[in-house]
Design a protein around this motif. Sequence first.
Motif, PDB file in Angstrom:
ATOM      1  N   ALA A  79      37.466  47.229  38.133  1.00 48.83           N
ATOM      2  CA  ALA A  79      37.993  47.060  39.489  1.00 48.83           C
ATOM      3  C   ALA A  79      36.937  47.360  40.544  1.00 48.83           C
ATOM      4  O   ALA A  79      36.827  46.653  41.555  1.00 48.83           O
ATOM      5  CB  ALA A  79      39.211  47.954  39.693  1.00 48.83           C
ATOM      6  N   LEU A  80      36.141  48.397  40.323  1.00 47.97           N
ATOM      7  CA  LEU A  80      35.155  48.790  41.324  1.00 47.97           C
ATOM      8  C   LEU A  80      33.912  47.906  41.324  1.00 47.97           C
ATOM      9  O   LEU A  80      33.299  47.698  42.371  1.00 47.97           O
ATOM     10  CB  LEU A  80      34.741  50.246  41.108  1.00 47.97           C
ATOM     11  N   LYS A  81      33.549  47.380  40.164  1.00 51.98           N
ATOM     12  CA  LYS A  81      32.267  46.696  40.060  1.00 51.98           C
ATOM     13  C   LYS A  81      32.355  45.173  39.943  1.00 51.98           C
ATOM     14  O   LYS A  81      31.397  44.471  40.282  1.00 51.98           O
ATOM     15  CB  LYS A  81      31.494  47.239  38.851  1.00 51.98           C
ATOM     16  N   GLU A  82      33.498  44.657  39.480  1.00 52.34           N
ATOM     17  CA  GLU A  82      33.536  43.230  39.159  1.00 52.34           C
ATOM     18  C   GLU A  82      34.579  42.426  39.920  1.00 52.34           C
ATOM     19  O   GLU A  82      34.364  41.254  40.208  1.00 52.34           O
ATOM     20  CB  GLU A  82      33.762  43.049  37.648  1.00 52.34           C
ATOM     21  N   ILE A  83      35.716  43.010  40.225  1.00 50.09           N
ATOM     22  CA  ILE A  83      36.775  42.233  40.875  1.00 50.09           C
ATOM     23  C   ILE A  83      36.365  41.839  42.284  1.00 50.09           C
ATOM     24  O   ILE A  83      35.837  42.660  43.046  1.00 50.09           O
ATOM     25  CB  ILE A  83      38.098  43.035  40.917  1.00 50.09           C
ATOM     26  N   GLY A  84      36.609  40.585  42.623  1.00 51.52           N
ATOM     27  CA  GLY A  84      36.313  40.106  43.969  1.00 51.52           C
ATOM     28  C   GLY A  84      37.449  39.263  44.507  1.00 51.52           C
ATOM     29  O   GLY A  84      38.365  38.860  43.765  1.00 51.52           O
ATOM     30  N   ALA A  85      37.420  38.999  45.797  1.00 50.36           N
ATOM     31  CA  ALA A  85      38.439  38.157  46.422  1.00 50.36           C
ATOM     32  C   ALA A  85      38.454  36.790  45.743  1.00 50.36           C
ATOM     33  O   ALA A  85      37.404  36.203  45.465  1.00 50.36           O
ATOM     34  CB  ALA A  85      38.159  38.020  47.905  1.00 50.36           C
ATOM     35  N   GLY A  86      39.648  36.302  45.466  1.00 56.24           N
ATOM     36  CA  GLY A  86      39.814  35.020  44.794  1.00 56.24           C
ATOM     37  C   GLY A  86      40.057  35.133  43.307  1.00 56.24           C
ATOM     38  O   GLY A  86      40.542  34.179  42.677  1.00 56.24           O
ATOM     39  N   ASP A  87      39.742  36.288  42.705  1.00 57.68           N
ATOM     40  CA  ASP A  87      40.011  36.493  41.280  1.00 57.68           C
ATOM     41  C   ASP A  87      41.511  36.602  41.039  1.00 57.68           C
ATOM     42  O   ASP A  87      42.282  36.947  41.937  1.00 57.68           O
ATOM     43  CB  ASP A  87      39.334  37.771  40.783  1.00 57.68           C
ATOM     44  N   GLU A  88      41.934  36.313  39.817  1.00 62.86           N
ATOM     45  CA  GLU A  88      43.337  36.476  39.433  1.00 62.86           C
ATOM     46  C   GLU A  88      43.479  37.649  38.474  1.00 62.86           C
ATOM     47  O   GLU A  88      42.630  37.852  37.599  1.00 62.86           O
ATOM     48  CB  GLU A  88      43.888  35.216  38.779  1.00 62.86           C
ATOM     49  N   ILE A  89      44.558  38.416  38.648  1.00 61.82           N
ATOM     50  CA  ILE A  89      44.845  39.559  37.782  1.00 61.82           C
ATOM     51  C   ILE A  89      46.284  39.443  37.304  1.00 61.82           C
ATOM     52  O   ILE A  89      47.184  39.086  38.081  1.00 61.82           O
ATOM     53  CB  ILE A  89      44.669  40.890  38.533  1.00 61.82           C
ATOM     54  N   GLU A  90      46.510  39.747  36.032  1.00 61.44           N
ATOM     55  CA  GLU A  90      47.871  39.799  35.497  1.00 61.44           C
ATOM     56  C   GLU A  90      48.520  41.088  35.977  1.00 61.44           C
ATOM     57  O   GLU A  90      48.004  42.197  35.738  1.00 61.44           O
ATOM     58  CB  GLU A  90      47.831  39.762  33.972  1.00 61.44           C
ATOM     59  N   VAL A  91      49.662  40.968  36.665  1.00 61.20           N
ATOM     60  CA  VAL A  91      50.310  42.118  37.287  1.00 61.20           C
ATOM     61  C   VAL A  91      51.788  42.159  36.897  1.00 61.20           C
ATOM     62  O   VAL A  91      52.508  41.177  37.070  1.00 61.20           O
ATOM     63  CB  VAL A  91      50.196  42.050  38.827  1.00 61.20           C
ATOM     64  N   MET A  92      52.218  43.311  36.381  1.00 70.35           N
ATOM     65  CA  MET A  92      53.629  43.495  36.039  1.00 70.35           C
ATOM     66  C   MET A  92      54.447  43.734  37.309  1.00 70.35           C
ATOM     67  O   MET A  92      53.937  44.282  38.289  1.00 70.35           O
ATOM     68  CB  MET A  92      53.801  44.685  35.076  1.00 70.35           C
ATOM     69  N   THR A  93      55.698  43.341  37.280  1.00 64.27           N
ATOM     70  CA  THR A  93      56.588  43.601  38.400  1.00 64.27           C
ATOM     71  C   THR A  93      56.752  45.110  38.602  1.00 64.27           C
ATOM     72  O   THR A  93      56.561  45.893  37.671  1.00 64.27           O
ATOM     73  CB  THR A  93      57.951  42.937  38.146  1.00 64.27           C
ATOM     74  N   PRO A  94      57.083  45.550  39.826  1.00 65.13           N
ATOM     75  CA  PRO A  94      57.068  46.984  40.158  1.00 65.13           C
ATOM     76  C   PRO A  94      58.003  47.820  39.289  1.00 65.13           C
ATOM     77  O   PRO A  94      59.073  47.367  38.867  1.00 65.13           O
ATOM     78  CB  PRO A  94      57.522  47.010  41.629  1.00 65.13           C
ATOM     79  N   ALA A  95      57.583  49.059  39.050  1.00 66.89           N
ATOM     80  CA  ALA A  95      58.372  50.003  38.262  1.00 66.89           C
ATOM     81  C   ALA A  95      58.124  51.406  38.813  1.00 66.89           C
ATOM     82  O   ALA A  95      57.257  51.621  39.654  1.00 66.89           O
ATOM     83  CB  ALA A  95      57.986  49.924  36.786  1.00 66.89           C
ATOM     84  N   GLY A  96      58.893  52.376  38.308  1.00 69.31           N
ATOM     85  CA  GLY A  96      58.702  53.769  38.685  1.00 69.31           C
ATOM     86  C   GLY A  96      59.865  54.322  39.476  1.00 69.31           C
ATOM     87  O   GLY A  96      60.545  53.604  40.204  1.00 69.31           O
ATOM     88  N   ARG A  97      60.070  55.639  39.336  1.00 67.47           N
ATOM     89  CA  ARG A  97      61.199  56.313  39.993  1.00 67.47           C
ATOM     90  C   ARG A  97      60.744  57.440  40.919  1.00 67.47           C
ATOM     91  O   ARG A  97      61.549  58.246  41.353  1.00 67.47           O
ATOM     92  CB  ARG A  97      62.167  56.860  38.929  1.00 67.47           C
ATOM     93  N   PHE A 129      54.936  40.081  33.548  1.00 65.50           N
ATOM     94  CA  PHE A 129      53.619  39.890  34.146  1.00 65.50           C
ATOM     95  C   PHE A 129      53.526  38.502  34.790  1.00 65.50           C
ATOM     96  O   PHE A 129      54.072  37.527  34.273  1.00 65.50           O
ATOM     97  CB  PHE A 129      52.517  40.009  33.081  1.00 65.50           C
ATOM     98  N   HIS A 130      52.813  38.455  35.921  1.00 67.64           N
ATOM     99  CA  HIS A 130      52.505  37.190  36.582  1.00 67.64           C
ATOM    100  C   HIS A 130      51.067  37.284  37.086  1.00 67.64           C
ATOM    101  O   HIS A 130      50.600  38.358  37.475  1.00 67.64           O
ATOM    102  CB  HIS A 130      53.430  36.946  37.772  1.00 67.64           C
ATOM    103  N   PRO A 131      50.346  36.159  37.124  1.00 73.73           N
ATOM    104  CA  PRO A 131      48.995  36.177  37.696  1.00 73.73           C
ATOM    105  C   PRO A 131      49.069  36.210  39.216  1.00 73.73           C
ATOM    106  O   PRO A 131      49.735  35.370  39.831  1.00 73.73           O
ATOM    107  CB  PRO A 131      48.377  34.873  37.187  1.00 73.73           C
ATOM    108  N   LEU A 132      48.398  37.185  39.833  1.00 70.29           N
ATOM    109  CA  LEU A 132      48.334  37.283  41.283  1.00 70.29           C
ATOM    110  C   LEU A 132      46.877  37.197  41.725  1.00 70.29           C
ATOM    111  O   LEU A 132      45.991  37.748  41.062  1.00 70.29           O
ATOM    112  CB  LEU A 132      48.951  38.599  41.776  1.00 70.29           C
ATOM    113  N   ARG A 133      46.669  36.555  42.852  1.00 72.51           N
ATOM    114  CA  ARG A 133      45.310  36.376  43.362  1.00 72.51           C
ATOM    115  C   ARG A 133      44.893  37.579  44.209  1.00 72.51           C
ATOM    116  O   ARG A 133      45.688  38.094  45.004  1.00 72.51           O
ATOM    117  CB  ARG A 133      45.228  35.105  44.221  1.00 72.51           C
TER     118      ARG A 133
END
Length: 356
Positions: free
Chosen positions: A92-110, A4-8
């Motif tokens: 995500a629909l009601k609270e997240i806005g531009a400039g917020d940071e979210i913890e995001v895992m590196t891509p996965a899936g096949r 996980f890394h924080p992404l803006r």
Amino acid sequence: MARFHPLRVAEVDRLTDDSVALALDVPPELRDAYRHSPGQHLTLRRTIDGTEVRRTYSICSPAPASAPQGEGPRTLRVGVRFVEGGAFSAYALKEIGAGDEIEVMTPAGRFTLDPAPGLYAAVVGGSGITPVLSIVTTLLAREPEARFCLIRSDRTSASTMFLEEVADLKDRYPDRFQLVTVLSREEQQAGLPSGRLDQERLTGLIRALLPVDRVAGWFLCGPFGLVEGAERALRDLGVARSLIHQEIFHVDGGTAVASTVPAPAHSTVTARLDGRGGTWPVQEGESLLETVLRNRPDAPYACKGGVCGTCRAFLVSGEVRMDRNFALEPEETEAGYVLACQSHPATEKVELDFDR
């Protein structure tokens, strides 16, 4: 190893009344880590009332060029649809806005496609368009000898995610992109009549639209019922199982498979993760993932429902029983892979390798 890394959040784009697209900025030092194949997903996490919540969302933006021709993505875009009672989707629909940071895992899936010449097709429902949008956009841009047929099902035109993006593909590639839209709860002025895309209807539709024996790959994504019906339709049409790729977004409860294999009175799991191993006792009723997480909190997981495949591990030794599996292809289970979140020990000793 997934991390996980924080992404803006760069932008929040409202797609419909109940869905948004989140654009995430990727800093230069992380672009290689977030390089992805078309069709992969990201796991987002946040803490709610002291409890960590993780949810998986597919990347809808095209994949970057393979290294060393191009750098990793500057921006990643994911689609989020509101789920009743869903803690993360409501946030995500009601609270997240531009400039917020979210913890995001590196891509996965096949659920992916490596661009190559040929004819490809997809059957998607609702938010199932999200990974397929990345697949078809990447394919048509990179491979001039490729064609794609998209059959999509939505409730109404107002509830259709990425309507403009798909229309733009049709405008850009009129000879190589075929779009068929079916609305289950709204009549269209032109095109197919409304109604649910069940197995019988899909069989006739696919036969009329495509030279089935010349399609190089089929991609099915969306609710369990649609994906199951589409797979049965394709098998009835003689399509080889190896050409059918599927990803399920929604599965009703009560689908666990009853096991006749008795559980051992005592068992241990040995797990290798990020180059380090350990052996721990499995507590009564625990999945193998839960046992590993008690001792290695960095073990990869997302949905814990047997759907996303993030917790895939190789079964080195021993036997397990899986409650359910909607993520691994038959060839993966035959090769020895299991979903740790759904696996319980069937022998006294079980060994897993998360690094393979």
